[in-house]
Design an enzyme around this catalytic site. Structure first.
Site, PDB file in Angstrom:
ATOM      1  N   ASN A 253       0.871  -1.187   0.000  1.00 36.88           N
ATOM      2  CA  ASN A 253       0.000   0.000   0.000  1.00 36.88           C
ATOM      3  C   ASN A 253       0.903   1.231   0.000  1.00 36.88           C
ATOM      4  O   ASN A 253       1.526   1.546   1.010  1.00 36.88           O
ATOM      5  CB  ASN A 253      -0.887  -0.014   1.249  1.00 36.88           C
ATOM      6  CG  ASN A 253      -1.663   1.279   1.407  1.00 36.88           C
ATOM      7  OD1 ASN A 253      -1.859   2.026   0.439  1.00 36.88           O
ATOM      8  ND2 ASN A 253      -2.102   1.568   2.624  1.00 36.88           N
TER       9      ASN A 253
ATOM     10  N   LYS B 189       0.030   4.284  -0.150  1.00 41.04           N
ATOM     11  CA  LYS B 189      -0.606   5.478   0.444  1.00 41.04           C
ATOM     12  C   LYS B 189      -0.453   6.663  -0.521  1.00 41.04           C
ATOM     13  O   LYS B 189      -0.529   6.472  -1.729  1.00 41.04           O
ATOM     14  CB  LYS B 189      -0.003   5.776   1.816  1.00 41.04           C
ATOM     15  CG  LYS B 189       0.088   4.549   2.715  1.00 41.04           C
ATOM     16  CD  LYS B 189       0.398   4.873   4.136  1.00 41.04           C
ATOM     17  CE  LYS B 189       0.653   3.602   4.908  1.00 41.04           C
ATOM     18  NZ  LYS B 189       0.273   3.674   6.298  1.00 41.04           N
TER      19      LYS B 189
ATOM     20  N   HIS C 127      -9.371   1.070   4.840  1.00 40.88           N
ATOM     21  CA  HIS C 127      -8.086   1.269   5.505  1.00 40.88           C
ATOM     22  C   HIS C 127      -8.289   2.185   6.712  1.00 40.88           C
ATOM     23  O   HIS C 127      -9.094   3.110   6.664  1.00 40.88           O
ATOM     24  CB  HIS C 127      -7.070   1.879   4.526  1.00 40.88           C
ATOM     25  CG  HIS C 127      -5.681   1.855   5.079  1.00 40.88           C
ATOM     26  ND1 HIS C 127      -5.232   2.796   5.974  1.00 40.88           N
ATOM     27  CD2 HIS C 127      -4.655   0.992   4.889  1.00 40.88           C
ATOM     28  CE1 HIS C 127      -3.974   2.514   6.301  1.00 40.88           C
ATOM     29  NE2 HIS C 127      -3.614   1.411   5.664  1.00 40.88           N
TER      30      HIS C 127
ATOM     31  N   GLU D 109      -6.706   4.589   7.834  1.00 40.70           N
ATOM     32  CA  GLU D 109      -6.525   6.031   7.572  1.00 40.70           C
ATOM     33  C   GLU D 109      -7.789   6.614   6.942  1.00 40.70           C
ATOM     34  O   GLU D 109      -8.120   7.774   7.179  1.00 40.70           O
ATOM     35  CB  GLU D 109      -5.279   6.254   6.699  1.00 40.70           C
ATOM     36  CG  GLU D 109      -4.008   6.002   7.511  1.00 40.70           C
ATOM     37  CD  GLU D 109      -2.810   5.530   6.718  1.00 40.70           C
ATOM     38  OE1 GLU D 109      -2.824   5.623   5.475  1.00 40.70           O
ATOM     39  OE2 GLU D 109      -1.857   5.036   7.352  1.00 40.70           O
TER      40      GLU D 109
ATOM     41  N   GLU E 171      -5.209  -5.138  10.584  1.00 40.27           N
ATOM     42  CA  GLU E 171      -4.220  -4.098  10.819  1.00 40.27           C
ATOM     43  C   GLU E 171      -4.535  -3.397  12.135  1.00 40.27           C
ATOM     44  O   GLU E 171      -5.362  -2.464  12.164  1.00 40.27           O
ATOM     45  CB  GLU E 171      -4.247  -3.071   9.686  1.00 40.27           C
ATOM     46  CG  GLU E 171      -3.991  -3.675   8.319  1.00 40.27           C
ATOM     47  CD  GLU E 171      -3.406  -2.649   7.361  1.00 40.27           C
ATOM     48  OE1 GLU E 171      -2.310  -2.902   6.848  1.00 40.27           O
ATOM     49  OE2 GLU E 171      -4.024  -1.596   7.145  1.00 40.27           O
TER      50      GLU E 171
ATOM     51  N   GLY F 240       2.370   2.217  10.762  1.00 36.01           N
ATOM     52  CA  GLY F 240       3.287   3.345  10.582  1.00 36.01           C
ATOM     53  C   GLY F 240       3.944   3.802  11.875  1.00 36.01           C
ATOM     54  O   GLY F 240       4.537   4.874  11.933  1.00 36.01           O
TER      55      GLY F 240
ATOM     56  N   SER G  95       3.529  -2.112  10.347  1.00 39.93           N
ATOM     57  CA  SER G  95       4.987  -2.020  10.499  1.00 39.93           C
ATOM     58  C   SER G  95       5.709  -3.331  10.140  1.00 39.93           C
ATOM     59  O   SER G  95       6.685  -3.714  10.796  1.00 39.93           O
ATOM     60  CB  SER G  95       5.354  -1.570  11.918  1.00 39.93           C
ATOM     61  OG  SER G  95       4.793  -0.292  12.187  1.00 39.93           O
TER      62      SER G  95
HETATM   63  C1  PEP Z   1      -0.645   0.081   5.827  1.00 41.14           C
HETATM   64  O1  PEP Z   1      -0.602   1.196   5.309  1.00 41.14           O
HETATM   65  O2  PEP Z   1      -1.585  -0.671   5.558  1.00 41.14           O
HETATM   66  C2  PEP Z   1       0.408  -0.302   6.770  1.00 41.14           C
HETATM   67  C3  PEP Z   1       0.321  -1.456   7.373  1.00 41.14           C
HETATM   68  O3  PEP Z   1       1.424   0.591   6.939  1.00 41.14           O
HETATM   69  P1  PEP Z   1       2.866   0.299   7.625  1.00 41.14           P
HETATM   70  O4  PEP Z   1       3.386  -0.992   7.052  1.00 41.14           O
HETATM   71  O5  PEP Z   1       3.697   1.488   7.248  1.00 41.14           O
HETATM   72  O6  PEP Z   1       2.614   0.201   9.099  1.00 41.14           O
END
Ligand code: PEP
Length: 229
Positions: A8, A10, A86, A88, A152, A158, A188
């Protein structure tokens, strides 16, 4: 089962950086790969050898929805699927369980694949509400062979704070008890922690944010996943 690694991006990488990424990215056989670029880079990315997903999709076919993109528009471009829900989008753009369901259903009806994201906030975990939150988010999702769930935990996205493999495994097993599908872990994930997570029996792959932006690190994650498939 073959692991699935989805990147992803973003709001990173316009078309120029998208080309540069694909010049350097390599994935071995034995792993499924999906890349989710921002909308403006989708058209350039669909010519590459991996399935390309958008990061969001609207439920209507067309209409007065400024800033949104429909499933039919994605199909016309050659995009194969979309992320929905997601964290976000849920945190900053008012996404609800109901709109996530609508987006997922519209995408599936148009022939797209879907990666639906679920996960609890840190406060919800601390309050012992993780299973209730996951149940609420998962139970609205349609059961479909083109729908994959990404677990997640929001506190791990992040932040550099990864769920322990045991904690992630427990959440994945719970999600699978509610919904019979592949479940990816996100939060992460990096080459240093991926093997322990991906070795868990109910972790079928990963949704990777930050570490998917660098072609070397995402290639390395795909190699790790292939070795565990
Ligand atoms: C994501 O954006 O779905 C995500 C898991 O980000 P990160 O790996 O940066 O934590």
């Amino acid at each position: 089962m073959t692991k699935l690694m989805a990147g992803n991006w973003k709001m990173f990488k316009g078309p120029t950086e998208t080309y540069a990424f694909f010049d350097a990215f390599e994935a071995p056989d034995g792993v499924d790969v999906i890349i989710c670029p921002p909308f403006v880079s989708l058209e350039d990315a669909v010519g590459e050898e991996w399935p390309i997903y958008a990061q969001n999709v609207h439920w209507a076919a067309e209409g007065a929805f400024t800033g949104e993109i429909s499933a039919q528009m994605l199909v016309e471009l050659g995009v194969q699927g979309a992320l929905v829900g997601h964290s976000e989008r849920r945190q900053y753009f008012g996404e609800t369980d109901e709109t996530v369901r609508q987006r997922a259903e519209a995408a599936l009806a148009a022939g797209l694949g879907v990666i639906a994201c679920v996960g609890e906030l840190e406060g919800e975990r601390e309050a012992g509400e993780t299973e209730a939150v996951l149940r609420r988010q998962v139970e609205v999702l349609p059961v479909h062979d083109r729908l994959v769930i990404a677990y997640e935990p929001v506190w791990a996205i992040g932040t550099g704070k990864t769920a322990t493999p045991d904690l992630a495994q427990e959440a994945h097993a719970f999600i699978k008890s509610l919904h019979d599908t592949r479940v990816l872990y996100g939060g992460s994930v990096k080459p240093e922690n991926a093997a322990d997570l991906l070795a868990q029996p109910d972790i079928d792959g990963a949704l990777v944010g930050g570490a998917s932006l660098d072609p070397a690190s995402f290639s390395s994650l795909c190699r790790i996943a292939a070795s565990l498939s």
